[in-house]
Design a protein around this motif. Structure first.
Motif, short mmCIF file in Angstrom:
data_model
loop_
_atom_site.label_atom_id
_atom_site.label_comp_id
_atom_site.label_asym_id
_atom_site.label_seq_id
_atom_site.Cartn_x
_atom_site.Cartn_y
_atom_site.Cartn_z
N LEU A 119 0.93 -1.09 -0.08
CA LEU A 119 0.08 0.00 -0.10
C LEU A 119 0.76 1.29 0.04
CD1 LEU A 119 -2.83 -0.86 2.50
CD2 LEU A 119 -2.73 -1.20 0.16
N ILE A 120 0.74 2.10 -0.84
CA ILE A 120 1.25 3.40 -0.99
C ILE A 120 0.32 4.30 -0.67
CG2 ILE A 120 2.53 4.92 -2.55
CD1 ILE A 120 3.45 2.52 -4.29
N ASP A 121 0.77 5.44 0.13
CA ASP A 121 0.13 6.32 0.51
C ASP A 121 0.88 7.84 0.41
OD1 ASP A 121 -1.93 8.26 1.58
OD2 ASP A 121 -1.49 7.87 3.34
N THR A 122 0.51 8.80 -0.24
CA THR A 122 0.98 9.97 -0.45
C THR A 122 0.30 11.27 0.12
OG1 THR A 122 -0.45 10.99 -2.54
CG2 THR A 122 1.25 9.15 -2.88
N GLU A 123 1.09 12.18 0.23
CA GLU A 123 0.38 13.61 0.91
C GLU A 123 -0.86 14.04 -0.11
OE1 GLU A 123 3.75 16.60 2.38
OE2 GLU A 123 4.37 15.42 0.39
N GLY A 124 -1.47 14.96 0.45
CA GLY A 124 -2.77 15.58 -0.16
C GLY A 124 -2.17 16.35 -1.46
N LEU A 125 -3.27 16.05 -2.40
CA LEU A 125 -2.92 16.85 -3.65
C LEU A 125 -3.47 18.27 -3.87
CD1 LEU A 125 -3.66 13.95 -6.31
CD2 LEU A 125 -1.44 14.78 -5.39
N LEU A 126 -2.85 19.26 -4.31
CA LEU A 126 -3.45 20.52 -4.43
C LEU A 126 -3.84 21.10 -3.24
CD1 LEU A 126 -6.09 19.80 -7.17
CD2 LEU A 126 -3.85 20.94 -7.54
N SER A 127 -2.81 20.94 -2.00
CA SER A 127 -3.10 21.50 -0.73
C SER A 127 -2.54 22.82 -0.80
CB SER A 127 -2.59 20.61 0.17
OG SER A 127 -1.18 20.52 0.13
N THR A 128 -3.36 23.83 -0.19
CA THR A 128 -3.10 25.19 -0.16
C THR A 128 -1.49 25.37 0.71
OG1 THR A 128 -4.47 25.58 1.97
CG2 THR A 128 -5.10 26.13 -0.26
N GLU A 129 -1.20 24.47 1.74
CA GLU A 129 -0.20 24.43 2.50
C GLU A 129 0.90 24.13 1.67
OE1 GLU A 129 -2.86 22.56 3.13
OE2 GLU A 129 -3.70 23.30 4.76
N LYS A 130 0.88 23.13 0.74
CA LYS A 130 1.95 22.73 -0.19
C LYS A 130 2.24 23.83 -1.07
CE LYS A 130 5.15 19.62 -0.67
NZ LYS A 130 6.21 19.28 0.57
N GLN B 112 -16.22 17.53 -4.35
CA GLN B 112 -16.31 17.41 -5.69
C GLN B 112 -14.95 17.41 -6.40
OE1 GLN B 112 -19.51 17.22 -7.04
NE2 GLN B 112 -20.15 17.39 -4.46
N ILE B 113 -15.14 16.85 -7.61
CA ILE B 113 -13.86 16.64 -8.57
C ILE B 113 -13.53 17.94 -8.99
CG2 ILE B 113 -12.73 15.32 -10.54
CD1 ILE B 113 -14.84 13.15 -9.80
N SER B 114 -12.41 18.68 -8.96
CA SER B 114 -12.12 19.83 -9.31
C SER B 114 -11.57 19.65 -10.78
CB SER B 114 -11.15 20.48 -8.37
OG SER B 114 -9.90 19.72 -8.34
N GLU B 115 -11.71 20.74 -11.43
CA GLU B 115 -10.84 20.84 -12.93
C GLU B 115 -9.69 20.71 -12.81
OE1 GLU B 115 -10.91 21.19 -16.80
OE2 GLU B 115 -12.72 20.96 -15.16
N GLU B 116 -8.86 21.32 -11.49
CA GLU B 116 -7.44 21.17 -11.52
C GLU B 116 -7.18 19.77 -11.26
OE1 GLU B 116 -8.78 25.21 -10.43
OE2 GLU B 116 -9.38 23.16 -9.84
N LEU B 117 -7.92 19.22 -10.46
CA LEU B 117 -7.36 17.48 -10.43
C LEU B 117 -7.69 16.81 -11.58
CD1 LEU B 117 -6.62 15.13 -8.71
CD2 LEU B 117 -9.19 14.92 -7.97
N LYS B 118 -8.65 17.09 -12.34
CA LYS B 118 -9.03 16.53 -13.84
C LYS B 118 -7.81 16.67 -14.69
CE LYS B 118 -11.90 18.15 -16.90
NZ LYS B 118 -10.90 17.87 -18.27
N LYS B 119 -7.21 17.84 -14.90
CA LYS B 119 -6.19 18.41 -15.83
C LYS B 119 -4.84 17.69 -15.19
CE LYS B 119 -8.03 22.90 -16.76
NZ LYS B 119 -7.62 24.26 -16.55
N MET B 120 -4.88 17.39 -14.24
CA MET B 120 -3.47 17.01 -13.43
C MET B 120 -3.59 15.32 -13.99
SD MET B 120 -2.31 16.62 -9.49
CE MET B 120 -2.05 18.28 -9.35
N LEU B 121 -4.70 14.85 -13.68
CA LEU B 121 -4.50 13.42 -14.08
C LEU B 121 -4.63 13.21 -15.71
CD1 LEU B 121 -5.36 10.46 -12.97
CD2 LEU B 121 -7.64 10.71 -13.58
#
Length: 218
Positions: free
Chosen positions: A18-29, A56-65
């Motif tokens: 199992l691989i876990d990562t930090e959150g994507l598109l976080s304001t902190e990062k 919801q699924i954001s447009e930024e996440l969709k573009k990233m994928l």
């Protein structure tokens, strides 16, 4: 990126990594390129990827994928072929999946349009919703009294739906492995495989430089 071995009760393999990562598109990062690198890495080394989304699924996440799926073709090293991608939309006040048909269909359409369905496996069956995990209950008979303390307890519906989701994900993983017969026989072999991909991402930062497919085409 964090990893751990979990013992499997499937007779075809002993452990699951199992691989876990930090959150994507976080304001902190505040570093979208870092997020794209994480996504591309996970797609390249995993048989099955779960994208856990609060809301919801954001447009930024969709573009990233989409961009990372396209970049799989340009890594130039061995990768896990066509990983299955599951979306989990959690903390939904109404977890009926019909409420999310529009963003789901947009992802499926764009993935197919750019021929990225040859790189990652996304289908309507790989989209899931979950209710909020906790319910709040006030220590007062007067529900208008907002000053009384409250207690949070796990929502039974969340537990039930999570168990169903676990079963679906396990079946999805078993189906994938049965279809491609791609498994790793030992942890050291997997680590060598992963290191090659990691080194490639560091060597060619342009793989995750662009923000979306339109920018990459220009």
């Amino acid at each position: 990126v964090y990893g751990s071995f979990v013992r499997s009760n499937n007779q075809n393999f002993d452990y699951i990594m199992l691989i876990d990562t930090e959150g994507l598109l976080s304001t902190e990062k505040g570093n979208e390129e870092y997020g794209r690198r994480l996504v591309l890495f996970c797609l390249a080394v995993s048989h099955l990827v779960i994208i856990n989304i609060s809301g919801q699924i954001s447009e930024e996440l969709k573009k990233m994928l989409e961009l990372c799926a396209n970049s799989l073709s340009h890594l130039g090293v061995d990768i896990v072929p066509k990983p299955v991608v599951h979306f989990v939309l959690n903390q939904q006040s109404n977890p009926n999946s019909n409420n999310h048909l529009e963003p789901m269909q947009k992802i499926l359409t764009d993935i197919k349009k750019d021929k990225l369905s040859q790189k990652i496996d996304i289908r309507p069956e790989t989209f899931h919703t979950l209710p909020s995990a906790f319910q709040k209950e006030r220590f007062s008979f007067d529900h208008n009294d907002n000053e009384k303390p409250n207690i949070s307890h796990t929502d039974p519906e969340f537990l039930e739906e999570t168990q169903k989701l676990c079963n679906l994900v396990i079946l999805s993983a078993k189906s994938y492995l049965g279809r491609v017969d791609e498994q790793f026989s030992d942890s050291s072999g997997w680590l060598r495989f992963v290191k090659t991909i990691f080194d490639t991402l560091l060597k060619f930062p342009d793989l995750t430089y662009f923000t979306d497919m339109n920018e990459k085409r220009q």
